[in-house]
Structures are given as structure tokens and as C-alpha cells.
Design a protein around this motif. Structure first.
Motif, PDB file in Angstrom:
ATOM      1  N   VAL A 116       0.860  -1.183   0.000  1.00 35.07           N
ATOM      2  CA  VAL A 116       0.000   0.000   0.000  1.00 35.07           C
ATOM      3  C   VAL A 116       0.896   1.233   0.000  1.00 35.07           C
ATOM      4  CG1 VAL A 116      -1.850   1.233   1.208  1.00 35.07           C
ATOM      5  CG2 VAL A 116      -1.764  -1.273   1.298  1.00 35.07           C
ATOM      6  N   HIS A 117       0.874   1.981  -1.093  1.00 36.51           N
ATOM      7  CA  HIS A 117       1.706   3.189  -1.247  1.00 36.51           C
ATOM      8  C   HIS A 117       0.830   4.329  -1.762  1.00 36.51           C
ATOM      9  CE1 HIS A 117       4.994   0.338  -0.829  1.00 36.51           C
ATOM     10  NE2 HIS A 117       5.851   1.334  -0.783  1.00 36.51           N
ATOM     11  N   PRO A 118       0.293   5.152  -0.833  1.00 32.23           N
ATOM     12  CA  PRO A 118      -0.639   6.217  -1.234  1.00 32.23           C
ATOM     13  C   PRO A 118      -0.061   7.218  -2.243  1.00 32.23           C
ATOM     14  CG  PRO A 118      -0.721   5.868   1.139  1.00 32.23           C
ATOM     15  CD  PRO A 118       0.432   5.062   0.627  1.00 32.23           C
ATOM     16  N   ASP A 119       1.274   7.369  -2.290  1.00 29.54           N
ATOM     17  CA  ASP A 119       1.856   8.356  -3.213  1.00 29.54           C
ATOM     18  C   ASP A 119       2.052   7.807  -4.630  1.00 29.54           C
ATOM     19  OD1 ASP A 119       2.002   9.805  -0.880  1.00 29.54           O
ATOM     20  OD2 ASP A 119       4.127   9.390  -0.535  1.00 29.54           O
ATOM     21  N   ASN A 120       1.664   6.574  -4.880  1.00 33.02           N
ATOM     22  CA  ASN A 120       1.921   5.943  -6.177  1.00 33.02           C
ATOM     23  C   ASN A 120       1.216   6.603  -7.355  1.00 33.02           C
ATOM     24  OD1 ASN A 120       3.722   4.011  -5.432  1.00 33.02           O
ATOM     25  ND2 ASN A 120       2.366   2.251  -5.763  1.00 33.02           N
ATOM     26  N   THR A 121       0.071   7.237  -7.059  1.00 33.45           N
ATOM     27  CA  THR A 121      -0.719   7.784  -8.170  1.00 33.45           C
ATOM     28  C   THR A 121       0.095   8.769  -9.003  1.00 33.45           C
ATOM     29  OG1 THR A 121      -1.659   9.184  -6.459  1.00 33.45           O
ATOM     30  CG2 THR A 121      -3.048   7.419  -7.282  1.00 33.45           C
ATOM     31  N   SER A 122       1.016   9.503  -8.358  1.00 34.29           N
ATOM     32  CA  SER A 122       1.846  10.461  -9.091  1.00 34.29           C
ATOM     33  C   SER A 122       2.769   9.753 -10.085  1.00 34.29           C
ATOM     34  CB  SER A 122       2.677  11.293  -8.103  1.00 34.29           C
ATOM     35  OG  SER A 122       3.560  10.451  -7.396  1.00 34.29           O
ATOM     36  N   GLN A 123       2.996   8.464  -9.914  1.00 36.38           N
ATOM     37  CA  GLN A 123       3.864   7.716 -10.829  1.00 36.38           C
ATOM     38  C   GLN A 123       3.069   6.822 -11.779  1.00 36.38           C
ATOM     39  OE1 GLN A 123       7.454   5.886  -9.038  1.00 36.38           O
ATOM     40  NE2 GLN A 123       6.735   6.767  -7.117  1.00 36.38           N
ATOM     41  N   GLY A 124       1.766   6.979 -11.751  1.00 32.59           N
ATOM     42  CA  GLY A 124       0.941   6.161 -12.641  1.00 32.59           C
ATOM     43  C   GLY A 124       0.825   4.712 -12.196  1.00 32.59           C
ATOM     44  N   LEU A 125       1.133   4.457 -10.921  1.00 30.72           N
ATOM     45  CA  LEU A 125       0.987   3.094 -10.396  1.00 30.72           C
ATOM     46  C   LEU A 125      -0.180   3.067  -9.409  1.00 30.72           C
ATOM     47  CD1 LEU A 125       4.685   2.003  -9.663  1.00 30.72           C
ATOM     48  CD2 LEU A 125       3.098   0.888 -11.249  1.00 30.72           C
ATOM     49  N   PRO A 126      -0.829   1.914  -9.275  1.00 25.05           N
ATOM     50  CA  PRO A 126      -1.910   1.823  -8.291  1.00 25.05           C
ATOM     51  C   PRO A 126      -1.371   1.985  -6.870  1.00 25.05           C
ATOM     52  CG  PRO A 126      -1.864  -0.124  -9.740  1.00 25.05           C
ATOM     53  CD  PRO A 126      -0.619   0.657 -10.012  1.00 25.05           C
TER      54      PRO A 126
END
Lengths: 326, 326
Positions: free
Chosen positions: B73-83
Motif C-alpha cells: 500500500v503506497h498512497p503516493d503511487n498515483t503520481s507515478q501512474g501506479l496503483p
């Protein structure tokens, strides 16, 4: 970037060298001793009817990938042509969580176990040790010897095992590795008269008796006991030795000292040291006394080794790329 | 026979149906309630600097494959285009330990979480319930609605979320699924005036207040709180509700009740029931009272779902065969 690398056993075999694994395992023990790693306890699933189990072993060495080794132990597998121990390592990038590798970890498990014995002997055996005794001549004995060859000038190896074929195979393998080493096939008592004793048997009743250890500085790598009820070393010998554990929780549950712990006469305060602290502190104070290294295998050994495999596989362009998110 | 099956997310998507998953999750809850399964606690690796974590979740449903879900679970992933949430499931044959499958489990996690909400409402919501309130309109809200559509005659859904685009996307999706359902976009208070309330937000301070729940029989699926410090529901409302947990250890650690537990005023004896026992005993005694289902997600839900995926993939000849032992 959304691929992970799949590595099967023959690919892992091409990449792994004992020298690299020794270094990685020693570094991992040091990090463990300095409190830098995360390693929750192993979780077990027990398959009673199938006489087997599954252990999931997560660990994280900061600065490296995190991961989980999933290892199964099924003693009846040999009848089906499958290994007793099978394992996969899944590695994840701590930055994003993305799974970066899935690799076979059966061979890796055997090699990192050999390396743990090597690191223990490096720190716990007397300087100038040259005689090794082997109780048990199965495959793990090979990995132990391979690890010891890396740093120890071995002039004599005494092997004790009732299985003549296994003894011959091991002798042949050692001769190929280093033809200058004397090899004796002998009884347990004589094999115990050595500098470094390595026990790798699956016995449930002790076979290394107190009276057999005659040198004041012998270091014993107790590798065989890996489940409740197993033990290779007589209680009186445990009592008069300095017992060094890889991890108290694991060794008291399933290592060489598990039976003494369950019997109630061996307690945590009787442990002389932990291999992680000894490596972290470069502690050489145990080199001239009787020592037993109780090795159960730590997830950090697996992760440290798997990280080397992945790094080298990427360098060499080996393995299959697979995209789980596709 | 020494191949395992690799299944990526689009393959899993082709196979998974909510109907199958609902049945599998309900069966798994029942087995759990009857004490038939093995499910050691989740283990956590915490990546503080990277604002993420890894959870390894082993489970064994006898008669099926055993396995481990490894989820990050990595909440900051969205900035890298990952879930934010990524996961793999590894399945092992309990007979030999052989790993039989490695599959992407990101979508699977979302679907089995939706299914748990569906099963909870089936057993805990009033008969004839027709109005659903949604607090939060992200992707998990879709899976919750999909699960409820399977068994409930929904005539009205009230959605509350400050994100207008997410609200519109969810409304459009519901209309496509069933054009006969009335949809209102409204405030939290009005959404709470419903038969089944589903909360799927990441808030750390309660937004569903005691005074907002005006029907005596409302069933709340509390899905959002999945880590220490998170909570969606005001303490007074928790106090006067019948709290049903999926697993006490998990919910007290990281579910909706984790903050009340850490504050010390919510204790184990205040739990009204466990979903596993309710399913196992076909207990319908909670249908006319105020209930909160505190869902944290059980490894048995993952294993039950992954077993369906593997079985169907084998039937359909889908996925890639890979030989780890080669």
C-alpha cells in the motif's frame, strides 16, 4: 517498467556464488545485530494430513528490496521426484511496492544456509582451525564445506554417516574441490574430535554426546534441527557450551535448543550470544571456547541473497520479464 | 507437472465474476466461523521513508490450495501512474508444497473486499432494504455496489463525496448497470438516512456522526479504515451499534474500531459478533437492529478467490506456464 523478473532454479544457479552469498549473509547478520532490519516472525501453515508445512518469511533490509520467501517442507516428496524443500522469493521495491522479482528459492535456501554456517565459523571457530568433522553427508554438508573452503585452510575432513553412497559422493565432491584435503570416513565419536563440527542430520534423538567433544575450543554448527522435537546434540553438551543463536524466537521454537526449551531447563538467559550482535560488534571473544551455533535460517539471509541474484540477473539480462499489471 | 501458472491482471479480470466471488467469500467466512481454516496474523513491513507498507497474508482453506497474498500500500503511487495497492497471490499445493500459481491480486483484492461488504449486508441488513447510502465514491464504492446488486433490490442510491468527477463517474457506472435505480448526489447527513450505508473514505477524523443515523435498522459497511489512526464513524455511533468484525485482532489493530480500542473505551467484549460465526450459524438476529460491519479483509477471502481464478484459468487454458524448478 511494469515488468517483474522471473528467475528459475538453473538461472539462479548460474548467478549465485558462495563468495557473494557469504558476504551478503554476513552483512545481513550485521544489519540485524545493529537493529536496522525488519523481520517479523515466520508464519506457518500446517498440512497435517499431507505431512508438510508452508512458511512465509518476510524481511526488509533498508537500502535493498523488501520481500517474502514462501517455503514448503514435505519430507515425503522424494517418492514423487520432487524436492523436500521448495521455495519462491517475491521481491518488492520499497519505493512503490511494485513486485520486481519472483525467483525459485530452493537452491538459494540451501546456499544461504551453508553461508550462515561459514559466517558462524569465521567468528566462532579458533584461529587456525584446520580439521572439520561432518555428522551427516547429505547435500547441505556440501554447501557447508563450500562456505568453509572460502576462508579456512582445511587439511582434514572426517565424515560420519551410515549412508555409504552419500559418504562416497561427498568425498568425491570434496576431492574435486580440493585434492589436498585428507578425508576420513569414520564413526561419530572420532568425527567429533575436530576444530569445527557440522551436524546436518534429521535425527530426533541426540547423536553427538557430551563425552565425544574432547577439544576445549570446538565450534559446532548445529544445522539439522529445523522443527519441533528435532535435536542432534546431548543436553549436557548444550549445557557446557556457549550457545549462539541466529534468532531466539526461532531457535527456541524449532532449532537445536527447542527440546531443551520445551523441557524447561534451557532459558533465554542461558544464550551466550546472537550471531547478529557478534558480527555487528566484531566480537572475537568466543574463538577459544566451546561454542554451538544454533542455525534456523533467517528471512534476512534469503532477502540478502535474492537481492544479489536479481541485481546480477539484471546486469546479465537473464530471466523472463512478466507484467502482472498488464 | 512442474509448471506453475502465471496470471496477470487482465487475465484475472476475464475470469472473475462478482457472483462467484460472493459465494467463495461467504463460504470462506463460514469455514472461518466453523474453525476449519488456518490464517496466521498478517505480517507488516513498514517503509517509513517511502510512505508505504507490505503485508504478507498466508491462509489455508482445507480442500483447496494454500497460499500467501503479498500486498503493498503506497498512497503516493498515483503520481507515478501506479496503483496505490498492488498485490500478488502465490498458491501452493498442500500435498507437495509445489507452487501452482502466481497471479496479480490487485483487482482480486478490490473484488473480494466488495464481496465481503455484500455478504455482510446479506446477513446484517433488514429484509427488503432498498436504499443505499455511499460515503465516498472511489473505485471500491463500485465493487460494493456490484456486490449488493447481486442480491438486493436497490431502488435508490445516495452518494456523498466532495469530488464531483468521482461522483459523476460512479453515477454513470451505476446507470449503466441498472438504469432503474434513482441516484441522488447529496450531503453526508442525507446519505446516512438509508438502509445500508457504505463508507469507503480514507479519513482520519469521523465524518459519519451519531445524529445522522436516523433509521433504527441501518446497516453500515465500514470499509475505509484500513490502518492505525483511521476512522470514519463517530464514537457515540459505534457505542450504540452492534459491531460485527471480520477478525478481532485485525479490526482492533487497523479497522474502524482501532482508534476506540487504542483510546481504551472499546474492548473485545463489546463486539456483538464475528461475520464468520454469523455465516456459519446462519444467524439472522441482527437484521432489524443498527449494525456496523468492520471490514479489514481476511487472507481467506484472497485464497478463496484466487482458487476460483486458478481453477477457471486451467479450464480455459489461460495464463502462462512457467517452471521454477527447471
Amino acid at each position: 517498467m511494469n515488468n517483474l523478473k522471473l528467475l528459475n532454479q538453473s538461472e539462479v544457479k548460474k548467478i549465485l556464488t558462495m563468495k557473494d552469498v557469504l558476504q551478503a549473509v554476513e552483512d545481513a547478520f550485521g544489519s540485524w545485530g545493529r537493529g536496522e532490519v525488519q523481520m517479523p516472525p515466520k508464519s506457518y501453515l500446517i498440512f497435517d494430513e499431507q505431512n508438510g508445512d508452508l512458511r512465509s518469511m518476510p524481511a526488509y533490509l533498508p537500502g535493498k528490496n523488501a520481500g517474502v520467501k514462501i517455503v514448503t517442507v514435505h519430507p515425503d516428496n522424494t517418492s514423487q521426484g520432487l524436492p523436500t524443500v521448495m521455495a519462491l522469493c517475491v521481491l518488492n521495491d520499497p519505493n512503490t511496492g511494485f513486485p520486481v522479482a519472483v525467483m525459485d528459492a530452493g537452491l538459494l535456501t540451501a546456499v544461504r544456509t551453508g553461508a550462515a554456517g561459514g559466517v558462524a565459523s569465521k567468528w566462532l571457530a579458533k584461529e587456525g582451525s584446520s580439521e572439520i568433522g561432518l555428522i551427516g553427508s547429505g547435500v547441505q554438508a556440501q554447501y557447508q564445506i563450500e562456505a568453509h573452503l572460502d576462508f579456512m585452510n582445511i587439511d582434514h575432513i572426517k565424515i560420519s554417516d551410515p549412508n555409504k553412497q552419500a559418504t562416497k559422493d561427498l568425498s568425491d565432491w570434496i576431492k574435486k574441490k580440493d585434492s589436498s584435503i585428507d578425508i576420513s570416513v569414520t564413526d561419530i565419536k572420532n568425527a567429533c574430535d575436530c576444530d569445527v563440527l557440522i551436524t546436518t542430520t534429521p535425527v530426533r534423538n541426540p547423536i553427538v554426546m557430551d563425552s565425544m567433544i574432547v577439544r576445549p575450543h570446538t565450534h559446532i554448527n548445529a544445522i539439522g534441527a529445523d522443527a519441533e522435537g528435532k535435536q542432534e546434540i546431548e543436553g549436557n553438551l548444550v549445557k557446557r557450551s556457549n550457545v549462539i543463536v541466529d534468532d531466539w524466537t526461532q531457535t527456541s521454537h524449532s532449532g537445536e535448543i527447542n527440546v531443551p526449551c520445551h523441557e524447561g531447563w534451557f532459558t533465554k538467559d542461558m544464550v551466550a550470544g546472537e550471531i547478529g550482535t557478534i558480527v555487528a560488534e566484531a566480537d572475537s571473544s568466543f574463538k577459544n571456547v566451546l561454542t554451538i551455533f544454533d542455525s534456523t535460517g533467517l528471512a534476512i539471509q534469503d532477502m540478502a541473497t535474492a537481492n544479489i541474484v536479481l541485481k546480477k540477473a539484471i546486469e546479465k539480462g537473464m530471466g523472463i520479464d512478466w507484467s502482472p499489471l498488464k
